[in-house]
Write a protein that holds these residues in place. Sequence first.
Motif, mmCIF file in Angstrom:
data_model
loop_
_atom_site.group_PDB
_atom_site.id
_atom_site.type_symbol
_atom_site.label_atom_id
_atom_site.label_comp_id
_atom_site.label_asym_id
_atom_site.label_seq_id
_atom_site.Cartn_x
_atom_site.Cartn_y
_atom_site.Cartn_z
ATOM 1 N N UNK A 220 0.810 -1.224 0.000
ATOM 2 C CA UNK A 220 0.000 0.000 0.000
ATOM 3 C C UNK A 220 0.844 1.276 0.000
ATOM 4 N N UNK A 221 1.968 1.333 0.737
ATOM 5 C CA UNK A 221 2.772 2.565 0.694
ATOM 6 C C UNK A 221 3.332 2.882 -0.686
ATOM 7 N N UNK A 222 3.349 1.903 -1.585
ATOM 8 C CA UNK A 222 3.874 2.130 -2.937
ATOM 9 C C UNK A 222 2.872 2.877 -3.815
ATOM 10 N N UNK A 223 1.599 2.848 -3.468
ATOM 11 C CA UNK A 223 0.568 3.476 -4.291
ATOM 12 C C UNK A 223 0.560 4.991 -4.081
ATOM 13 N N UNK A 224 0.353 5.710 -5.173
ATOM 14 C CA UNK A 224 0.255 7.168 -5.088
ATOM 15 C C UNK A 224 -1.062 7.564 -4.414
ATOM 16 N N UNK A 225 -1.138 8.806 -4.018
ATOM 17 C CA UNK A 225 -2.389 9.323 -3.463
ATOM 18 C C UNK A 225 -3.413 9.436 -4.591
ATOM 19 N N UNK A 226 -4.699 9.477 -4.278
ATOM 20 C CA UNK A 226 -5.711 9.597 -5.334
ATOM 21 C C UNK A 226 -5.517 10.861 -6.175
ATOM 22 N N UNK A 227 -5.798 10.740 -7.467
ATOM 23 C CA UNK A 227 -5.781 11.905 -8.346
ATOM 24 C C UNK A 227 -6.968 12.790 -7.972
ATOM 25 N N UNK A 228 -6.746 14.074 -7.673
ATOM 26 C CA UNK A 228 -7.857 14.945 -7.229
ATOM 27 C C UNK A 228 -8.951 15.077 -8.284
ATOM 28 N N UNK A 229 -10.188 15.150 -7.802
ATOM 29 C CA UNK A 229 -11.372 15.372 -8.653
ATOM 30 C C UNK A 229 -11.527 14.300 -9.728
ATOM 31 N N UNK A 230 -11.029 13.101 -9.463
ATOM 32 C CA UNK A 230 -11.138 11.993 -10.422
ATOM 33 C C UNK A 230 -11.701 10.771 -9.700
ATOM 34 N N UNK A 231 -12.144 9.794 -10.488
ATOM 35 C CA UNK A 231 -12.508 8.483 -9.951
ATOM 36 C C UNK A 231 -11.245 7.624 -9.988
ATOM 37 N N UNK A 232 -10.838 7.112 -8.821
ATOM 38 C CA UNK A 232 -9.583 6.370 -8.704
ATOM 39 C C UNK A 232 -9.850 4.894 -8.451
ATOM 40 N N UNK A 233 -9.269 4.056 -9.305
ATOM 41 C CA UNK A 233 -9.421 2.602 -9.215
ATOM 42 C C UNK A 233 -8.043 2.001 -8.946
ATOM 43 N N UNK A 234 -7.931 1.194 -7.911
ATOM 44 C CA UNK A 234 -6.658 0.582 -7.558
ATOM 45 C C UNK A 234 -6.678 -0.924 -7.760
ATOM 46 N N UNK A 235 -5.611 -1.458 -8.360
ATOM 47 C CA UNK A 235 -5.441 -2.904 -8.506
ATOM 48 C C UNK A 235 -4.400 -3.379 -7.507
ATOM 49 N N UNK A 236 -4.724 -4.452 -6.770
ATOM 50 C CA UNK A 236 -3.767 -5.001 -5.824
ATOM 51 C C UNK A 236 -3.930 -6.507 -5.728
ATOM 52 N N UNK A 237 -2.797 -7.212 -5.733
ATOM 53 C CA UNK A 237 -2.777 -8.659 -5.541
ATOM 54 C C UNK A 237 -2.353 -8.902 -4.102
ATOM 55 N N UNK A 238 -3.258 -9.383 -3.269
ATOM 56 C CA UNK A 238 -2.997 -9.438 -1.835
ATOM 57 C C UNK A 238 -3.789 -10.548 -1.160
ATOM 58 N N UNK A 239 -3.192 -11.096 -0.120
ATOM 59 C CA UNK A 239 -3.910 -12.068 0.710
ATOM 60 C C UNK A 239 -4.715 -11.373 1.799
ATOM 61 N N UNK A 240 -4.746 -10.037 1.745
ATOM 62 C CA UNK A 240 -5.367 -9.217 2.787
ATOM 63 C C UNK A 240 -4.668 -9.487 4.122
ATOM 64 N N UNK A 241 -5.388 -9.473 5.214
ATOM 65 C CA UNK A 241 -4.745 -9.625 6.521
ATOM 66 C C UNK A 241 -5.059 -10.998 7.083
ATOM 67 N N UNK A 242 -4.222 -11.968 6.724
ATOM 68 C CA UNK A 242 -4.371 -13.299 7.299
ATOM 69 C C UNK A 242 -5.521 -14.088 6.747
ATOM 70 N N UNK A 243 -5.814 -13.965 5.448
ATOM 71 C CA UNK A 243 -6.886 -14.763 4.843
ATOM 72 C C UNK A 243 -6.581 -16.241 5.000
ATOM 73 N N UNK A 244 -7.567 -17.008 5.414
ATOM 74 C CA UNK A 244 -7.363 -18.434 5.649
ATOM 75 C C UNK A 244 -6.980 -19.153 4.369
ATOM 76 N N UNK A 245 -6.137 -20.214 4.522
ATOM 77 C CA UNK A 245 -5.722 -21.084 3.429
ATOM 78 C C UNK A 245 -4.848 -20.374 2.403
ATOM 79 N N UNK A 246 -4.324 -19.184 2.752
ATOM 80 C CA UNK A 246 -3.451 -18.481 1.828
ATOM 81 C C UNK A 246 -2.208 -18.011 2.571
ATOM 82 N N UNK A 247 -1.034 -18.232 1.964
ATOM 83 C CA UNK A 247 0.182 -17.677 2.505
ATOM 84 C C UNK A 247 0.102 -16.158 2.421
#
Length: 422
Positions: A149-176
């Motif tokens: 998350x710290x690698x992502x830029x801040x949202x572009x002002x006055x725009x719709x911002x869509x972020x793509x991330x590949x993540x296990x979130x925080x401790x999702x079961x059955x996933x490293x």
Amino acid sequence: MPFRFIHTADLHLDSPLTSLALRNADLGDLVRGATRKALERIVDLAMTEAVDAVIIAGDLYDGSQTSMATALFLMGQMRRLEAAGIRVFIIRGNHDAQSQITRELTFPPNVHVFDGRGKPVRAGVLSNGREIHVHGVSFANPHAPASLLPTYRVPVPDAVNIGLMHTSLAGASRHDPYAPVGIADLAAHGFDYWALGHIHQRRVHLERPWIVTPGNPQGRDINEGGPKGVTLATVAEDGTIACEERTVAVAVFERLPLDLSGVDDWRAMLDRAESVLSAARVAAGGAHLVARLAVTGATPLAWRLRRDEDLLLAELQNLAASLGECWIEAVELAVSAPAAAAGADAGPVTELARLMREDVVENHAYREELREALGDLLRQLPREARSLLAADEAAEETLLSELAMQGSDTVLARLGGTGEGA
């Protein structure tokens, strides 16, 4: 005009299915080919719905096994989207990072593959002049133990911002843990839509902002069961976003219960199985049904089902084939003899059954020997497979008991059948 996009992830194109292919080569071929067909259906959907973009949140490939044939197929689908004027935004997931071919491909101009710097790209503009910007960060290597998350830029002002991330979130079961991050942290970053990947089960985590895991569009085994699809999102003129799920899977995996309580005839057993499979086949819609039957209940057939397990599997597979686009992936037997029969004085086999259940199965030395054998097996399995079988000590104890009871029942059935004398 609104801005519309399809969000997908984790296609794992041409994923090798060794275990499934060993049990049934034809079924293995079906599911392996289904990953390609799912991508074709996603492209078909994008063209039918005239979307502006397709967003792929990682793991197009399945690691180092990726072949040039797989890559060329993918390129063909990207060119279909190019011809339709549809842009594609991709991040590399942990499996993509393992593939040498991933780094060698040259995509057509409509495809943007994000690097590891998180620079946003303008994807479109609404008729009122408000811009749509897409942000993404790709995996540089197969492991990402810290949050991206710290690698992502801040949202572009006055725009719709869509972020793509590949993540296990925080401790999702059955996933490293891959790029672990909390839902609250994602929400606080200020994007309007987070397009997640990596976890293969669909879930809408939040709607304000939208934080969506679409799941993989095609299940590959029984642990990736149920309908599979993509998210179709529409960004309105005021910037609000509406989402809907669209199914694209070619094959649907389902665990189906088959209760044989009171069934005392082989033909009646098959009739009940046909009823269960037929209902599930209808529910699967136009997809192939790949079923694992969990056979339970107290039935006089218990001993015969265990003794003739190979015949049972063959009969059920033939039954499934007769229904069309229906497959039996496996059969799990957990049947028992009716209480009256089990308690009757039916000779030495019944007495042996009592001894095995009361003295052997619960014997400490026997359980320790079984635990050692189970431990040897688990150590040979991949980490995620180990966690599925025995996630903790309590689950291991339950598994030991189930194995011991199923083993004793199978032995007794082959000796002549509990409840039929000896």
